[in-house]
Design an enzyme around this catalytic site. Sequence first.
Site, PDB file in Angstrom:
ATOM      1  N   TYR A  69      -3.733  70.473   0.205  1.00  0.00           N
ATOM      2  CA  TYR A  69      -3.896  71.841   0.367  1.00  0.00           C
ATOM      3  C   TYR A  69      -3.424  72.471   1.706  1.00  0.00           C
ATOM      4  CZ  TYR A  69      -6.327  71.617  -4.184  1.00  0.00           C
ATOM      5  OH  TYR A  69      -6.850  71.304  -5.442  1.00  0.00           O
ATOM      6  N   PHE A 214      -8.054  76.324 -12.293  1.00  0.00           N
ATOM      7  CA  PHE A 214      -7.438  77.567 -12.671  1.00  0.00           C
ATOM      8  C   PHE A 214      -8.438  77.978 -13.707  1.00  0.00           C
ATOM      9  CE2 PHE A 214      -3.116  79.469 -13.991  1.00  0.00           C
ATOM     10  CZ  PHE A 214      -3.338  80.287 -12.988  1.00  0.00           C
ATOM     11  N   PRO A 215      -9.647  78.277 -13.372  1.00  0.00           N
ATOM     12  CA  PRO A 215     -10.894  78.325 -14.425  1.00  0.00           C
ATOM     13  C   PRO A 215     -10.810  79.832 -14.994  1.00  0.00           C
ATOM     14  CG  PRO A 215     -11.677  78.630 -12.161  1.00  0.00           C
ATOM     15  CD  PRO A 215     -10.332  78.209 -12.109  1.00  0.00           C
ATOM     16  N   GLY A 219      -4.540  85.843 -18.931  1.00  0.00           N
ATOM     17  CA  GLY A 219      -3.325  86.242 -19.544  1.00  0.00           C
ATOM     18  C   GLY A 219      -3.517  87.738 -20.121  1.00  0.00           C
TER      19      GLY A 219
END
Length: 290
Positions: A69, A214-215, A219
């Site tokens: 990262y 990506f909890p 969408g």
Amino acid sequence: MATPLTPNAAASGTFSLGGDLPVHRLGYGAMRLTGKGIWGEPKDPAEAKQVLRRAVELGITFIDTADSYGPEVSERLIGEALHPYPAGLVIATKGGLTRSGPEQWHPVGRPEYLTQCVEMSLRRLRVERIDLYQLHRIDAKVPLAESLGALKELQRAGKIRHIGLSEVGVADIEQARKIVPIVSVQNLYNLSDRKHDDVVSYCEKHQLGFIPWFPVAAGDLAKPGGPLDAMAKRHGATVAQLALAWLLHRSPVVLPIPGTSSVAHLEENTAAASIQLNAREWQEIEGSAH
């Protein structure tokens, strides 16, 4: 009128990684403390450090990062902002992905490379032992026994306490557990993407921590007037908070690590730990995602 939610990570309950490393289940993912494309320095380094300090104040005891990262930026900021670390704070990191530019990720699982990754992470995080070290990806070009063998040696040398995996299926986990004890799995998983349901069930059965990355991706679910919108309003919550609360409800081994570079957003995410719904409402949330 719903009571305003208070941000307190302790409300998420506790899970013991490896049976001996207790953490509050709602953690913090430090990926977004970097520049665009998870590349380079953050736009506002002072705010990035403030987010980390505020996370600890809110009762977060589990921070997840990786050497890739930035690369290196996220780990370095954690060391600068939080060292000397408060008692009970668990910092997990990962190695095994190299970077050639923004949004570019390439697995490298050679033993000598992973050994170097661990040594550099120890230095940046300013620790003598990493609480949880996760193989960021299995490298198809390197036998898993060689990659994990290097981590096993570092564990034996006292430089790693526990070992975890990332983006794996059940067969991968079973293969890995024959080589070295595994305490956690970090996979893409959220309310609208549950292809790793079998991995969550496996982790629950074997008491491995399951760390969904990506909890809060929701969408269409998150659209105004969408299925979750009305319920969120009813509880004085956001759709993202409901998505996090659902993960905490999904299984007692799930450890969500929502990431952000904003203090206000961090507080909002942490408040999700206090959401209480009845059985019918949980079913409604699950049903809305299909």
